[in-house]
Design a protein around this motif. Structure first.
Motif, mmCIF file in Angstrom:
data_model
loop_
_atom_site.group_PDB
_atom_site.id
_atom_site.type_symbol
_atom_site.label_atom_id
_atom_site.label_comp_id
_atom_site.label_asym_id
_atom_site.label_seq_id
_atom_site.Cartn_x
_atom_site.Cartn_y
_atom_site.Cartn_z
ATOM 1 N N THR A 164 0.868 -1.180 0.000
ATOM 2 C CA THR A 164 0.000 0.000 0.000
ATOM 3 C C THR A 164 0.904 1.227 0.000
ATOM 4 O O THR A 164 2.115 1.121 0.276
ATOM 5 C CB THR A 164 -0.922 0.040 1.227
ATOM 6 N N GLY A 166 1.478 5.177 1.501
ATOM 7 C CA GLY A 166 1.121 6.157 2.519
ATOM 8 C C GLY A 166 2.085 7.331 2.459
ATOM 9 O O GLY A 166 3.024 7.344 1.661
ATOM 10 N N TRP A 202 -4.417 9.892 -2.399
ATOM 11 C CA TRP A 202 -4.173 10.050 -0.961
ATOM 12 C C TRP A 202 -4.766 11.371 -0.476
ATOM 13 O O TRP A 202 -5.417 11.404 0.580
ATOM 14 C CB TRP A 202 -2.678 9.994 -0.655
ATOM 15 N N SER A 240 5.881 3.483 -0.840
ATOM 16 C CA SER A 240 5.407 2.103 -0.726
ATOM 17 C C SER A 240 5.681 1.583 0.677
ATOM 18 O O SER A 240 6.763 1.812 1.245
ATOM 19 C CB SER A 240 6.122 1.230 -1.758
ATOM 20 N N SER A 241 4.724 0.859 1.224
ATOM 21 C CA SER A 241 4.911 0.257 2.547
ATOM 22 C C SER A 241 6.091 -0.706 2.557
ATOM 23 O O SER A 241 6.713 -0.923 3.604
ATOM 24 C CB SER A 241 3.637 -0.482 2.969
ATOM 25 N N PRO A 255 5.037 7.725 9.762
ATOM 26 C CA PRO A 255 3.868 7.882 8.895
ATOM 27 C C PRO A 255 3.074 9.123 9.284
ATOM 28 O O PRO A 255 2.967 9.463 10.467
ATOM 29 C CB PRO A 255 3.068 6.605 9.165
ATOM 30 N N PRO A 258 -1.479 7.718 9.382
ATOM 31 C CA PRO A 258 -1.302 6.305 9.037
ATOM 32 C C PRO A 258 -2.602 5.582 8.708
ATOM 33 O O PRO A 258 -2.573 4.495 8.121
ATOM 34 C CB PRO A 258 -0.628 5.708 10.282
ATOM 35 N N THR A 261 -4.325 5.228 3.495
ATOM 36 C CA THR A 261 -3.444 4.557 2.543
ATOM 37 C C THR A 261 -4.181 4.378 1.221
ATOM 38 O O THR A 261 -5.417 4.410 1.182
ATOM 39 C CB THR A 261 -2.985 3.167 3.047
#
Length: 293
Positions: A164, A166, A202, A240-241, A255, A258, A261
């Protein structure tokens, strides 16, 4: 049972098909290009089908040639593995993995120590030059770790790691992120709008109007550069996570919001069917699956 198989011609064919070049096959087999051409023509005559299309420069496989090559390549890999297993003192294993420079730098290399602890006799070579690789044609590459949503039906999909996206920033940036329109960091791939679309998605989900408010957008060609810019406090980065995991764990990035995402794609480990039975490849794919679980 196998007396009628043209073993020599099949070996020559496999080399020529892998290189898509009679000249390169000749160099590999220490024969002349004319000898390669003679063996291929004899095999085509025996089978009654054309295996190559002769081009002004090089050759291309026909449909029948593609079918035979895929079967022959896998069969020869099995034979080579069987011979390796019979050697009284086999040499240390090795494998070559192709992936992106950012994935290698931000995820794979930092974790390879755990692989070497479990398999000290296996050497992993990383090819991260970014050039597209046809695994069926380039026998130097054992495993490809590719990014995206595509399907690769002719390859073995060994394991998959989803992601995901963020927003992240340095601790100092996160502390002031909600007070004004922040500077933003993105990645600009020449063939992808993933980050541009991701920033918009986002911002929409977070209910902020940073893009409409004219936020400064700093762009980098590689994800590793973008994350380093964020660590240095240059702005908030959409990341990217997967790629940001080590920086977050080490406290270099935090983050922001958080709970917000957006969906990303995935990294998939691929190899030519049959290659996964080679001991170093089997060990690496099993380790990768555990890391991605």
């Amino acid at each position: 049972m196998f007396a009628s198989l043209p073993i020599a011609a099949l070996r020559v064919f496999e080399s020529a098909a892998r290189h898509l070049s009679f000249k390169a096959a000749a160099a590999e087999l220490s024969v002349t290009p004319a000898a390669v051409s003679h063996q291929v023509r004899g095999l085509e005559s025996c089978l009654g089908v054309a295996l190559f299309t002769r081009l002004p420069r090089g050759v291309a496989l026909t449909v029948e040639g593609e079918r035979l090559f895929h079967r022959m390549h896998g069969a020869l890999l099995d034979v080579a593995q069987a011979i390796d297993e019979l050697l009284p003192q086999p040499a240390a294993g090795s494998l070559t993995v192709t992936t992106t420079m950012s994935f290698a730098a931000l995820w794979l290399v930092p974790r390879l120590g755990r692989f070497y602890q479990a398999h000290p006799d296996v050497h992993v070579r990383i090819d991260s030059d970014g050039a597209p690789v046809d695994l069926h044609q380039d026998a130097r590459i054992d495993v490809a770790i590719r990014y995206g949503t595509s399907a690769w039906p002719s390859l073995l999909n060994a394991c998959r790691l989803g992601e995901t996206f963020g927003v992240y920033g340095s601790p100092a940036r996160i502390a002031t992120a909600g007070q004004e329109t922040p500077e933003l960091i993105t990645v600009r791939w020449t063939d992808s709008t993933l980050y541009d679309d991701g920033w918009q998605a986002w911002c929409d989900a977070a209910g902020v109007r940073w893009l409409q408010e004219g936020a400064t957008m700093r762009a980098y060609d590689e994800e590793s550069y973008a994350l380093q810019a964020a660590v240095a406090g240059q702005g908030l980065v959409l990341a990217s996570s997967i790629m940001v995991s080590d920086s977050v764990r080490n406290g270099l990035l935090l983050p922001y919001r958080p709970d917000i995402t957006v969906a990303g794609a995935a990294y998939t480990a691929l190899c030519v069917p049959g290659r996964e039975r080679h001991p170093p490849v089997r060990a690496f794919l099993a380790w990768l699956a555990r890391e991605w679980a």
